[in-house]
Scaffold this motif. Structure first.
Motif, PDB file in Angstrom:
ATOM      1  N   VAL A  24      54.391  20.028  53.985  1.00  0.00           N
ATOM      2  CA  VAL A  24      54.600  19.389  55.135  1.00  0.00           C
ATOM      3  C   VAL A  24      53.401  19.459  55.984  1.00  0.00           C
ATOM      4  O   VAL A  24      52.734  20.487  55.826  1.00  0.00           O
ATOM      5  CB  VAL A  24      55.962  20.372  55.793  1.00  0.00           C
ATOM      6  CG1 VAL A  24      55.438  21.793  56.061  1.00  0.00           C
ATOM      7  CG2 VAL A  24      56.042  19.708  57.297  1.00  0.00           C
ATOM      8  N   ARG A  25      53.141  18.569  56.759  1.00  0.00           N
ATOM      9  CA  ARG A  25      51.736  18.431  57.605  1.00  0.00           C
ATOM     10  C   ARG A  25      52.362  17.940  58.935  1.00  0.00           C
ATOM     11  O   ARG A  25      53.211  17.300  59.397  1.00  0.00           O
ATOM     12  CB  ARG A  25      50.798  17.058  57.099  1.00  0.00           C
ATOM     13  CG  ARG A  25      49.722  16.856  58.139  1.00  0.00           C
ATOM     14  CD  ARG A  25      48.778  15.714  57.579  1.00  0.00           C
ATOM     15  NE  ARG A  25      47.985  16.541  56.549  1.00  0.00           N
ATOM     16  CZ  ARG A  25      47.972  16.009  55.259  1.00  0.00           C
ATOM     17  NH1 ARG A  25      48.003  14.765  55.019  1.00  0.00           N
ATOM     18  NH2 ARG A  25      47.206  16.497  54.352  1.00  0.00           N
ATOM     19  N   LEU A  26      51.944  18.930  60.062  1.00  0.00           N
ATOM     20  CA  LEU A  26      52.193  18.912  61.324  1.00  0.00           C
ATOM     21  C   LEU A  26      50.904  18.457  62.072  1.00  0.00           C
ATOM     22  O   LEU A  26      49.815  19.055  61.783  1.00  0.00           O
ATOM     23  CB  LEU A  26      52.734  20.182  62.048  1.00  0.00           C
ATOM     24  CG  LEU A  26      52.975  20.254  63.337  1.00  0.00           C
ATOM     25  CD1 LEU A  26      54.110  19.257  63.970  1.00  0.00           C
ATOM     26  CD2 LEU A  26      52.912  21.761  63.885  1.00  0.00           C
ATOM     27  N   ARG A  27      51.016  17.334  62.840  1.00  0.00           N
ATOM     28  CA  ARG A  27      49.853  16.882  63.657  1.00  0.00           C
ATOM     29  C   ARG A  27      50.309  16.984  65.150  1.00  0.00           C
ATOM     30  O   ARG A  27      51.102  16.280  65.632  1.00  0.00           O
ATOM     31  CB  ARG A  27      49.263  15.741  63.457  1.00  0.00           C
ATOM     32  CG  ARG A  27      48.044  15.299  64.327  1.00  0.00           C
ATOM     33  CD  ARG A  27      47.648  14.034  63.907  1.00  0.00           C
ATOM     34  NE  ARG A  27      46.761  13.924  62.967  1.00  0.00           N
ATOM     35  CZ  ARG A  27      45.573  13.510  62.564  1.00  0.00           C
ATOM     36  NH1 ARG A  27      45.042  13.024  63.713  1.00  0.00           N
ATOM     37  NH2 ARG A  27      44.855  13.809  61.454  1.00  0.00           N
ATOM     38  N   MET A  28      49.530  18.139  65.963  1.00  0.00           N
ATOM     39  CA  MET A  28      49.975  18.099  67.356  1.00  0.00           C
ATOM     40  C   MET A  28      49.454  17.109  68.296  1.00  0.00           C
ATOM     41  O   MET A  28      48.548  16.528  67.930  1.00  0.00           O
ATOM     42  CB  MET A  28      49.586  19.496  67.901  1.00  0.00           C
ATOM     43  CG  MET A  28      50.117  20.873  66.856  1.00  0.00           C
ATOM     44  SD  MET A  28      51.859  20.715  67.247  1.00  0.00           S
ATOM     45  CE  MET A  28      51.943  21.433  68.901  1.00  0.00           C
ATOM     46  N   HIS A  29      49.777  16.970  69.239  1.00  0.00           N
ATOM     47  CA  HIS A  29      49.216  15.969  70.192  1.00  0.00           C
ATOM     48  C   HIS A  29      47.789  16.090  70.539  1.00  0.00           C
ATOM     49  O   HIS A  29      47.221  15.270  71.022  1.00  0.00           O
ATOM     50  CB  HIS A  29      50.219  15.832  71.522  1.00  0.00           C
ATOM     51  CG  HIS A  29      49.955  16.996  72.316  1.00  0.00           C
ATOM     52  ND1 HIS A  29      48.838  17.326  73.318  1.00  0.00           N
ATOM     53  CD2 HIS A  29      50.920  18.392  72.269  1.00  0.00           C
ATOM     54  CE1 HIS A  29      49.331  18.445  73.715  1.00  0.00           C
ATOM     55  NE2 HIS A  29      50.208  19.162  73.389  1.00  0.00           N
ATOM     56  N   ASP A  30      47.294  17.286  70.498  1.00  0.00           N
ATOM     57  CA  ASP A  30      45.969  17.412  70.783  1.00  0.00           C
ATOM     58  C   ASP A  30      45.009  17.344  69.259  1.00  0.00           C
ATOM     59  O   ASP A  30      43.837  17.476  69.580  1.00  0.00           O
ATOM     60  CB  ASP A  30      45.601  19.155  71.329  1.00  0.00           C
ATOM     61  CG  ASP A  30      46.039  20.148  70.248  1.00  0.00           C
ATOM     62  OD1 ASP A  30      46.492  19.692  68.962  1.00  0.00           O
ATOM     63  OD2 ASP A  30      45.834  21.208  70.767  1.00  0.00           O
TER      64      ASP A  30
END
Length: 89
Positions: A24-30
């Motif tokens: 799983v890869r999470l990319r935050m808004h920043d």
């Protein structure tokens, strides 16, 4: 004032015999990115049910991601407060 921000989550599965892996890869808004993995290993005597292996591997990957996020948030808090953060999942 309400602020709404989003993030992107992608999950991939790989099946190798009785082993199912989820990433799983999470990319935050920043732009911050985090990766986590989870695995499920089917007993060779059990019937093949790929969806079940994916569900277990996904749950473990998301659990690992949750722990990583809590750890990162704790580190961010400690940088500002210079005190030990005590965060629970």
């Amino acid at each position: 004032m309400e602020t709404i921000v989003g993030c992107d989550i992608q999950m991939e599965f790989r099946e190798i015999g009785p082993l199912t892996e989820a990433v799983v890869r999470l990319r935050m808004h920043d732009g911050t990115e985090m990766l986590a993995q989870g695995r499920a290993n089917r007993n060779p005597e059990d019937p093949s049910q790929p969806r079940v292996g994916e569900e277990i591997a996904a749950a473990r990957a998301l659990t690992n991601l949750a722990h990583r996020l809590i750890g990162k948030a704790g580190g961010d808090i400690e940088e500002v407060t210079h005190s030990k953060a005590h965060l629970l999942i």
